[in-house]
Design an enzyme around this catalytic site. Structure first.
Site, PDB file in Angstrom:
ATOM      1  N   GLU A  13     -16.234  -1.597   4.394  1.00 43.46           N
ATOM      2  CA  GLU A  13     -15.133  -0.657   4.592  1.00 43.46           C
ATOM      3  C   GLU A  13     -15.677   0.716   4.984  1.00 43.46           C
ATOM      4  OE1 GLU A  13     -11.855  -1.365   4.794  1.00 43.46           O
ATOM      5  OE2 GLU A  13     -12.768  -3.344   4.736  1.00 43.46           O
ATOM      6  N   SER A  48      43.571  14.236  36.979  1.00 42.56           N
ATOM      7  CA  SER A  48      42.504  15.008  36.334  1.00 42.56           C
ATOM      8  C   SER A  48      43.057  15.842  35.182  1.00 42.56           C
ATOM      9  CB  SER A  48      41.866  15.953  37.354  1.00 42.56           C
ATOM     10  OG  SER A  48      41.271  15.185  38.360  1.00 42.56           O
ATOM     11  N   THR A  83      -6.363  -4.667  -1.116  1.00 46.47           N
ATOM     12  CA  THR A  83      -5.841  -5.823  -0.374  1.00 46.47           C
ATOM     13  C   THR A  83      -6.233  -7.150  -1.037  1.00 46.47           C
ATOM     14  OG1 THR A  83      -7.752  -5.528   1.095  1.00 46.47           O
ATOM     15  CG2 THR A  83      -5.630  -4.735   1.900  1.00 46.47           C
ATOM     16  N   ASN A 125      41.509  10.647  20.324  1.00 46.04           N
ATOM     17  CA  ASN A 125      41.587   9.444  19.473  1.00 46.04           C
ATOM     18  C   ASN A 125      41.572   9.768  17.984  1.00 46.04           C
ATOM     19  OD1 ASN A 125      38.915  10.320  19.657  1.00 46.04           O
ATOM     20  ND2 ASN A 125      38.102   8.273  19.280  1.00 46.04           N
ATOM     21  N   TYR A 126      41.319  11.022  17.638  1.00 39.48           N
ATOM     22  CA  TYR A 126      41.112  11.381  16.234  1.00 39.48           C
ATOM     23  C   TYR A 126      42.103  12.460  15.827  1.00 39.48           C
ATOM     24  CZ  TYR A 126      38.393  12.699  12.065  1.00 39.48           C
ATOM     25  OH  TYR A 126      37.985  12.951  10.789  1.00 39.48           O
ATOM     26  N   ARG A 160      -1.903   7.912   4.592  1.00 35.52           N
ATOM     27  CA  ARG A 160      -2.255   8.597   5.839  1.00 35.52           C
ATOM     28  C   ARG A 160      -1.046   8.833   6.740  1.00 35.52           C
ATOM     29  NH1 ARG A 160      -6.947   4.369   7.228  1.00 35.52           N
ATOM     30  NH2 ARG A 160      -5.708   3.161   5.759  1.00 35.52           N
ATOM     31  N   ARG A 184      28.592   4.596  24.057  1.00 37.07           N
ATOM     32  CA  ARG A 184      28.332   4.475  22.622  1.00 37.07           C
ATOM     33  C   ARG A 184      28.745   3.095  22.098  1.00 37.07           C
ATOM     34  NH1 ARG A 184      31.261   9.393  20.413  1.00 37.07           N
ATOM     35  NH2 ARG A 184      30.753   8.310  18.470  1.00 37.07           N
ATOM     36  N   ASP A 239       0.978  -3.537   8.681  1.00 32.83           N
ATOM     37  CA  ASP A 239       1.026  -2.402   9.612  1.00 32.83           C
ATOM     38  C   ASP A 239       0.539  -2.790  11.011  1.00 32.83           C
ATOM     39  OD1 ASP A 239      -1.647  -2.670   9.074  1.00 32.83           O
ATOM     40  OD2 ASP A 239      -1.973  -0.620   8.370  1.00 32.83           O
ATOM     41  N   GLY A 272       0.810  -1.219   0.000  1.00 39.09           N
ATOM     42  CA  GLY A 272       0.000   0.000   0.000  1.00 39.09           C
ATOM     43  C   GLY A 272       0.841   1.266   0.000  1.00 39.09           C
TER      44      GLY A 272
HETATM   45  C1  UD1 Z   1      -7.751  -2.830   6.305  1.00 33.76           C
HETATM   46  C2  UD1 Z   1      -9.064  -3.579   6.076  1.00 33.76           C
HETATM   47  C3  UD1 Z   1     -10.068  -3.164   7.153  1.00 33.76           C
HETATM   48  C4  UD1 Z   1      -9.465  -3.452   8.525  1.00 33.76           C
HETATM   49  C5  UD1 Z   1      -8.086  -2.833   8.693  1.00 33.76           C
HETATM   50  C6  UD1 Z   1      -7.426  -3.369   9.948  1.00 33.76           C
HETATM   51  C7  UD1 Z   1      -9.268  -3.916   3.656  1.00 33.76           C
HETATM   52  C8  UD1 Z   1      -9.936  -3.491   2.408  1.00 33.76           C
HETATM   53  N1  UD1 Z   1      -9.614  -3.271   4.770  1.00 33.76           N
HETATM   54  O1  UD1 Z   1      -8.049  -1.461   6.158  1.00 33.76           O
HETATM   55  O2  UD1 Z   1     -11.293  -3.866   7.008  1.00 33.76           O
HETATM   56  O3  UD1 Z   1     -10.355  -2.988   9.524  1.00 33.76           O
HETATM   57  O4  UD1 Z   1      -7.228  -3.155   7.583  1.00 33.76           O
HETATM   58  O5  UD1 Z   1      -6.233  -2.714  10.241  1.00 33.76           O
HETATM   59  O6  UD1 Z   1      -8.480  -4.834   3.619  1.00 33.76           O
HETATM   60  N2  UD1 Z   1      -1.994  -3.176   0.939  1.00 33.76           N
HETATM   61  C9  UD1 Z   1      -1.458  -3.848  -0.127  1.00 33.76           C
HETATM   62  N3  UD1 Z   1      -1.934  -3.571  -1.376  1.00 33.76           N
HETATM   63  C10 UD1 Z   1      -2.926  -2.666  -1.585  1.00 33.76           C
HETATM   64  C11 UD1 Z   1      -3.486  -2.011  -0.479  1.00 33.76           C
HETATM   65  C12 UD1 Z   1      -3.008  -2.289   0.789  1.00 33.76           C
HETATM   66  O7  UD1 Z   1      -0.554  -4.675   0.032  1.00 33.76           O
HETATM   67  O8  UD1 Z   1      -3.278  -2.471  -2.741  1.00 33.76           O
HETATM   68  C13 UD1 Z   1      -1.436  -3.450   2.290  1.00 33.76           C
HETATM   69  C14 UD1 Z   1      -0.959  -2.203   2.983  1.00 33.76           C
HETATM   70  O9  UD1 Z   1       0.419  -1.987   2.711  1.00 33.76           O
HETATM   71  C15 UD1 Z   1      -1.205  -2.513   4.459  1.00 33.76           C
HETATM   72  C16 UD1 Z   1      -2.351  -3.523   4.424  1.00 33.76           C
HETATM   73  O10 UD1 Z   1      -2.442  -3.992   3.096  1.00 33.76           O
HETATM   74  O11 UD1 Z   1      -0.105  -3.094   5.112  1.00 33.76           O
HETATM   75  C17 UD1 Z   1      -3.664  -2.883   4.834  1.00 33.76           C
HETATM   76  O12 UD1 Z   1      -3.889  -1.729   4.024  1.00 33.76           O
HETATM   77  P1  UD1 Z   1      -4.480  -0.403   4.644  1.00 33.76           P
HETATM   78  O13 UD1 Z   1      -4.589   0.601   3.577  1.00 33.76           O
HETATM   79  O14 UD1 Z   1      -3.760  -0.038   5.875  1.00 33.76           O
HETATM   80  O15 UD1 Z   1      -5.935  -0.931   5.009  1.00 33.76           O
HETATM   81  P2  UD1 Z   1      -6.943  -0.299   6.024  1.00 33.76           P
HETATM   82  O16 UD1 Z   1      -7.624   0.842   5.382  1.00 33.76           O
HETATM   83  O17 UD1 Z   1      -6.279  -0.078   7.297  1.00 33.76           O
HETATM   84 CA    CA Z   2      -4.223  -0.350   8.109  1.00 35.26          CA
END
Ligand code: UD1
Ligand code: CA
Length: 433
Positions: A150, A379, A82, A360-361, A15, A309, A102, A11
């Protein structure tokens, strides 16, 4: 049970409002995607990560940690969303666990809880007071899942539903393969939603169960505010585990500990301390506002306000306030105040006086300072490296050491002290007398 695992990370993470891809944002020292792959590896040997947005960068970062992950690139132009993400996944086993990338707080036992139920489609949900951003879960009379709507497709009434989709699913691989191609993108975002597979299952009379899960573990990170919330949750979890294993923490809310740190025996960590990287704290006391990075501290006390460090090994040693140590090995040493000890090896019984500096440098390269046993460094000493101080040496206060010093010697390069009587009055005039 052998299961395959797919992590969706293609994705845009819009946001997040960031040039860094969402899944590379760090929590407790490591990228969100690192955390989820790291936990997934304890579940299966068949992990596919789906990438698209900034794929090369994400893969490069993950290659630093893992070498046995399958990466595929989603055809986002033709199959966004997704549901589109899963199209290219080739699963090795009969069941496939699908995760959003995520969700950095998810752990192995959370993933395995899905395998306890035997059904073709299992999803997960939690109740929350503020369901905004999440897909809403619609249950039928038998409490089975009917569909997921959604956020952007909800009616005003549906927006009030507090039960939301957590974003983890366990599918029969055969169900997934058969039905991904039946997904449509007739929704507000014109995307193919994985969540529509629930509706499809229902149409085929396949009952969909939902596991109720903990929001503090399954929360999705979509914004930098969520990132900070997830960080707090992970910190609480890390510190709680240490305290339960016998570590004392003063005001734990003020302490920051990265997820790779180890603390053992009855160590004490005071308020404001940061423990970073692969640090190991063994039976030691780390005092207020000290920072320890990628170092090993054993049977020692550090701080307050000391900075250790990377690549330091400190054993049986006392480090006091405003002492900075870098890439040094100290064993049985006292360095009580205001010093810089870099690229050095210092042995038992040696006292480092206040204001000691290892130079040291030289502007081009770094050089080593080696100090033997029972050395008294007065000291305000500067040790111009490379330099070797043998055992049983005294260095007088204020000395600049530019040569090696033999065992048992005194080193002193002080200019003679001159005292001129009544100079003050000569300088400022008689009226001050
Ligand atoms: C998604 C769910 C939602 C759920 C929420 C939970 C869908 C449509 N919705 O929404 O029902 O409540 O997670 O956290 O699945 N991603 C891809 N390819 C894409 C789009 C997204 O791999 O084309 C990946 C994103 O990188 C991310 C994950 O899918 O890691 C979820 O995408 P995100 O846009 O965060 O979905 P939400 O709107 O949070
Ligand atoms: Ca999400």
């Amino acid at each position: 049970m052998n299961i395959s695992l797919a992590i969706m990370a293609a994705g845009f993470g819009t946001r997040m409002k960031s040039n860094i891809p969402k899944v590379l944002h760090k929590i407790s020292g490591y990228e969100m995607l690192y955390h989820i792959i790291n936990e997934s590896k304890k579940v299966t040997d068949d992990i596919t990560v789906i990438l698209y947005h900034q794929a090369t960068l994400i893969k490069k970062e993950m290659d630093k940690y893992f070498d046995d992950i399958n990466y595929i690139i989603q055809d986002v132009e033709n199959f966004p969303g997704t549901g589109g993400a899963l199209r290219g996944v080739e699963a090795k086993y009969e069941k496939i666990l699908v995760l959003n990338a995520d969700m950095p707080l998810l752990e192995t036992q959370d993933m395995l809880s899905f395998t306890k139920i035997d059904a073709p489609v299992i999803m997960s949900s939690f109740k929350c007071d503020d369901p905004s951003g999440y897909g809403r879960v619609i249950l039928d009379k038998q409490k089975l899942v009917n569909k997921i709507i959604e956020e952007k497709d909800t009616t005003q009434d549906e927006k009030n539903i507090k039960l939301v989709n957590a974003g983890v699913y366990l599918f029969d691989t055969s169900f997934l393969k058969e039905n991904l191609k039946n997904l449509k993108n007739d929704n507000t975002q014109k995307e193919f939603y994985i969540t529509d597979l629930i509706k499809i299952a229902n149409e085929k009379n396949i009952k969909v169960k939902s596991i109720e899960v903990d929001i503090d573990t399954f929360m999705g990170v979509n914004s930098k505010y969520h990132l900070a919330l997830a960080e707090e949750l992970m910190q609480t979890r890390i510190k709680r585990r240490f305290m339960e294993s016998g570590v004392i923490m003063r005001l734990p809310n003020t302490i920051y500990i990265e997820s790779s740190v180890e603390i053992s025996k009855e160590s004490v960590i005071e308020n404001g301390v940061s423990l970073l990287g692969n640090s190991k704290i063994i039976n030691s006391h780390i005092k207020t506002n000290s920072v320890i990075e990628n170092s090993v501290i054993e049977n020692s006390d550090i701080g307050p306000m000391a900075r250790i460090r990377p690549n330091s090994f400190i054993k049986n040693t006392h480090i006091g306030n405003f002492v900075e140590v870098k890439k040094s090995t100290l064993n049985g040493v006292k360095a009580g105040h205001l010093s810089y000890l870099g690229d050095s090896i210092i042995s038992e019984g040696t006292n480092i006086g206040c204001g000691t500096i290892t130079c040291n440098y030289d502007g081009i390269s770094k050089h080593k300072t080696i100090i033997g046993k029972n050395v008294f460094v007065g000291s305000d000493t500067q040790l111009v490296a490379p330099v070797i101080i043998e055992d049983d040496v005294i260095i007088a206060s204020g000395t600049t050491v530019t040569k090696d010093i033999k065992k048992g010697s005194l080193a002193i390069n002080r200019a003679p002290l001159k005292i001129i009587d009544n100079f003050f009055y000569k300088f400022f005039g008689k009226e001050h007398e």
